[in-house]
Each structure stands twice: as structure tokens, then as C-alpha cells.
Write an enzyme that holds these catalytic residues in place. Structure first.
Site, PDB file in Angstrom:
ATOM      1  N   CYS A  81      68.451   7.221  41.810  1.00 34.52           N
ATOM      2  CA  CYS A  81      69.052   6.862  43.107  1.00 34.52           C
ATOM      3  C   CYS A  81      69.679   5.472  43.060  1.00 34.52           C
ATOM      4  CB  CYS A  81      67.988   6.939  44.204  1.00 34.52           C
ATOM      5  SG  CYS A  81      68.520   6.295  45.799  1.00 34.52           S
ATOM      6  N   CYS A 135      68.203   3.046  45.627  1.00 34.02           N
ATOM      7  CA  CYS A 135      66.879   2.568  45.212  1.00 34.02           C
ATOM      8  C   CYS A 135      67.009   1.417  44.221  1.00 34.02           C
ATOM      9  CB  CYS A 135      66.087   3.708  44.589  1.00 34.02           C
ATOM     10  SG  CYS A 135      65.831   5.128  45.682  1.00 34.02           S
TER      11      CYS A 135
END
Length: 455
Positions: free
Chosen positions: A52, A55
Site C-alpha cells: 500500500c 501506508c
């Protein structure tokens, strides 16, 4: 000299590596054992996926959050969990996207939905980890809280059904704002209450008292009043405003543009938010937004700034003025026309709008990929189109001579088959004649024997 310089660089590199190691050590990597041990402490946890991008962007900020919370002496522990490796635990906590930030306190799990900045996340952790209702024992403490918080709620009085309801609402909305309680003696002289017990919200340099008969349910009133009257609106704020049920009147301006047109429109919105609160605060939230990129993607339109737009975040409808807003009177007239239904709503969440949203999002994705990385865009979209083009070309230009030859061959086989059938018929006729002849000879033999018997 060169050797000394080299040693200096090595020392700096070692120091930087040590700092990064300490930062990472402040965040605990969680595994299966967290499920059984989490109730022993208060945890601020981010559920992430290794692939991600959001993230990865959050990781250095998350390390800073962990360091500051640890250094402040807070009881909150900061951790992270790979939701792809421990999907069963992530599902148990209702994780549906990445990153997801939650504060876990006993049996309760509180979702964080605010901006992913260090200060905002630390504020969230400290607010939710502390007491549900904080008591203000003195007027000095009240003044301290008043200066520190832009918006907070205060219960004044003793035990009552209203206090029970207040505690119930606080358990739900503590993720957004602070809840306090105090006796009437703690309040400054300028605060006058019609009766006790009472619930008061302090914001915008003044205060407002909850009236059950006019405002209705306490939870709905607190949910509406937890924002300042005028906001600097961004995507996160719009998302939260969706829970209030209010229309959002926004001045779309360029904060870096100091021209009179931009500053005037911002001032108009601020004046209406302040001076017309009693008229509009139940139905409208006011603010301004810097730039039109986000609002254009939201409305699937191209707004020219500065301008005013009123959003209905519950059904994705919006209203645009049919003429320029030059004064507070113009804006008040526009808002009143929305309330009485004379302004036509645009957008919405109907079927056609959803199809339009899909097309718009696909177009925006393609354009953003080509804008950020033209080579990657050519590879991602050019390669499949090239393969499809080659397949179509092959289908359209297939060699037809093979089919003609096959047709001729089939005709030839059919003709041979007919000739073979004709030969078979001639052979059958010859066999029939031979059989007839044999039958005639047999009949003559039988007649000869019969004549002999007769003699």
C-alpha cells in the site's frame, strides 16, 4: 585529512542508522499473540498492507507519533500490524481498507478518521485514552481548557437522566471532541444558564445551551455542534461533515491569491456564518476550500474560482449560484432560495450519475498515470491495445484460399462417391441377370424330371 573526513561520514551514517532504529523500535510489530494480550494496555494501532502506497507514506509520520507519545509518558502503546498476514485479526476489528488506524481500549475499538498528521493523531490518542468525562474542579482549569480547545462540551449539574444521556453520547462521539463536567460555581460570570442541569457547547468565542424542545435528540445536537461555525474545509472534513446532515456552503478560492475578489468572497462566507447563525446553523455549515482540484473531482465538473458551491454530502447533490456573489445579501438570498427549493439541484447518486462517475474516474486514472509517468502509461495501456489490434488484424485478414481448396476437395470426394455408387448399380444389375439365369435353369431341370415321372 581524507581519512578524518571519511571517519566523520561513517559516524554520521552510524548516528542516522541508530536514530532510524530507535524510531522503528518505538513502534511494536504485532502478531497473533496481540489478540490475547491487547486488553492489558491501551493501543494505538495501524493496520497496513506491505504493497500500500498510503501506508508507506504514513510510516515515517507513524514513527514520529510513537516517539512523541512515548516521551510524553502517555500510557498508550503504538503498534502496527500487517493485515495481509493476520487477516483474521484484521477482519475481527472491521478493517476494510489500508491504512486503518484504531485505538483499542479494553473491549472498545475507536476508529480514527481525521487527517494523517502527527499532531492530529496524537490528539486523538490522548483524547480517547483518557477519561470519558473529564471533571473541571476550578475556574482556572476551565479557563485553561477554554484556551486550549476550539470546541468542547460541558455538563453542568448533579446526577440526572440528562447526565446519563450525556455519558452515553460521549462514549460514541469521544473520537471527535472533548466532554467535560463541572459545577455551576466553576463557570465564569458571563455564562448564564436558564436552568440546571444543562449541556453547553463552547466555540466561536461564545457558548450555546442545549434545548431539548428546540434541538431534539442530544446526540444529534452534539453531532451538529462539534464543528466550529466556519472551517477550512478539506477532504477529511467533508467526510466527517457527512454525519451531521448539514449542507456545506463553501467558498472555493486560492489562498495564495491575495486579490480583492478572493479575499472578499472568503469574508462574505465568514460574515454569514457569524451574523446569520440563528437562521442557518441547523441546516448549513460554512467554510472555504483552497483550490478547485478536489471539488472538481467530487462534482465531475470544472469550476472557475473564486466561486461558491453548496454541497449535500448525504446524496452527492450540489447547488451553484446563477449569478456572481458580491455581498452577504447575495449569499443569504442564494441560501434562502436553496431552502425554499427554487434552485435546481445538480449531481446526485442516481444510476446515470454512477455511470458518469465510473467513466470520470477511469479517465482521471488514465490521465494521472500518463501525466506522472508517460512511459509507464504507454506500457500499461499501449501493450493491451497493441495485442487486441494484432488479434483483430489477424481475424480480418485470414487466408481464404485454404477454404476454397477444401471446398474443391470436398466436391471431388462427392463426385467420386457418386461414380462409385453408379458402378455399384451396374454390378447389381449384372448379378440380378445371373441370378435370373440360374433360376431359369433350375426351372427347366425340374420340368424335365416331372416329364420323366409322367412317362
Amino acid at each position: 585529512m581524507a581519512a578524518a573526513s571519511g571517519r566523520c561520514r561513517l559516524l554520521w551514517a552510524a548516528a542516522a542508522a541508530l536514530v532510524l532504529t530507535l524510531d522503528a523500535a518505538s513502534v511494536e510489530e504485532l502478531d497473533d499473540s496481540f489478540k490475547d494480550n491487547r486488553k492489558d494496555d491501551i493501543w494505538l494501532v495501524v493496520f497496513y498492507a506491505p504493497w500500500c502506497g498510503h501506508c508507506k507514506k504514513l510510516e515515517p509520520v507513524w514513527n514520529e507519533v510513537a516517539i512523541e507519545i512515548r516521551n510524553s509518558g502517555s500510557p498508550v502503546k503504538v503498534g502496527k500490524m500487517d493485515a495481509t498476514s493476520y487477516s483474521s485479526i484484521a477482519s475481527e476489528f472491521g478493517v476494510r481498507g489500508y491504512p486503518t488506524i484504531k485505538l483499542l481500549k479494553g473491549d472498545l475499538a475507536y476508529n480514527y478518521r481525521g487527517p494523517r498528521t502527527k499532531d492530529d493523531m496524537i490528539e486523538f490518542a490522548n483524547r480517547v485514552a483518557g477519561p470519558l468525562i473529564r471533571t473541571l474542579p476550578s475556574q482556572k482549569m476551565f479557563e485553561h481548557v477554554h484556551k486550549r480547545h476550539h470546541v468542547f462540551f460541558l455538563y453542568v449539574g448533579g446526577e440526572s437522566p440528562l447526565k446519563e444521556k450525556y455519558i452515553e453520547v460521549a462514549s460514541e462521539l469521544i473520537v471527535y471532541t472533548y466532554f467535560f463536567s463541572a459545577s455551576e460555581e466553576v463557570l465564569p460570570e458571563y455564562v448564564t444558564l436558564p436552568e440546571l442541569p444543562a449541556v453547553v457547547v463552547f466555540k466561536d468565542g461564545t457558548y450555546f445551551v442545549y434545548d431539548e424542545y428546540e434541538e431534539g435528540d442530544l446526540s444529534s445536537w452534539i453531532n451538529r455542534e462539534r464543528f466550529q461555525g466556519y472551517l477550512n474545509v478539506d477532504g477529511f472534513t467533508l467526510y466527517e461533515l457527512g454525519d451531521t446532515g448539514k449542507l456545506v456552503a463553501i467558498a472555493i478560492i486560492d489562498d495564495k491569491n491575495s486579490s480583492a475578489e478572493h479575499t472578499r468572497l472568503k469574508s462574505v462566507i465568514q460574515e454569514v456564518a457569524k451574523n446569520y447563525r440563528d437562521h442557518f446553523h441547523r441546516n448549513f455549515q460554512f467554510g472555504h476550500m483552497d483550490g478547485n482540484d478536489y471539488i472538481n473531482s467530487l462534482l465531475m465538473d470544472d469550476l472557475t474560482i473564486p466561486t461558491v458551491v453548496v454541497l449535500n454530502t448525504s446524496n452527492q447533490q450540489y447547488f451553484l449560484p446563477d449569478r456572481r456573489i458580491d455581498s452577504t445579501e447575495d449569499l443569504v438570498q442564494f441560501i434562502n432560495s436553496i431552502l425554499d427549493g427554487t434552485v435546481e439541484a445538480q449531481g446526485g447518486d442516481g444510476f446515470l450519475q454512477r455511470i458518469k462517475r465510473i467513466i470520470y474516474d477511469a479517465k482521471s486514472t488514465v490521465m494521472s498515470v500518463f501525466k506522472s509517468s508517460p512511459l509507464l502509461g504507454c506500457f500499461l495501456f499501449g501493450l493491451p491495445l497493441g495485442v487486441i489490434s494484432i488479434m483483430c488484424y489477424g481475424i480480418c485478414t485470414v487466408d481464404t484460399t485454404g477454404g476454397v481448396e477444401e471446398n474443391d476437395t470436398s466436391k471431388k470426394e462427392t463426385g467420386d462417391r457418386e461414380l462409385t455408387d453408379e458402378g455399384s448399380e451396374e454390378e447389381r444389375e449384372q448379378e440380378n441377370e445371373e441370378k435370373s439365369a440360374e433360376l431359369s435353369d433350375g426351372e427347366h431341370g425340374q420340368k424335365h424330371i416331372f416329364d420323366k415321372k409322367k412317362d
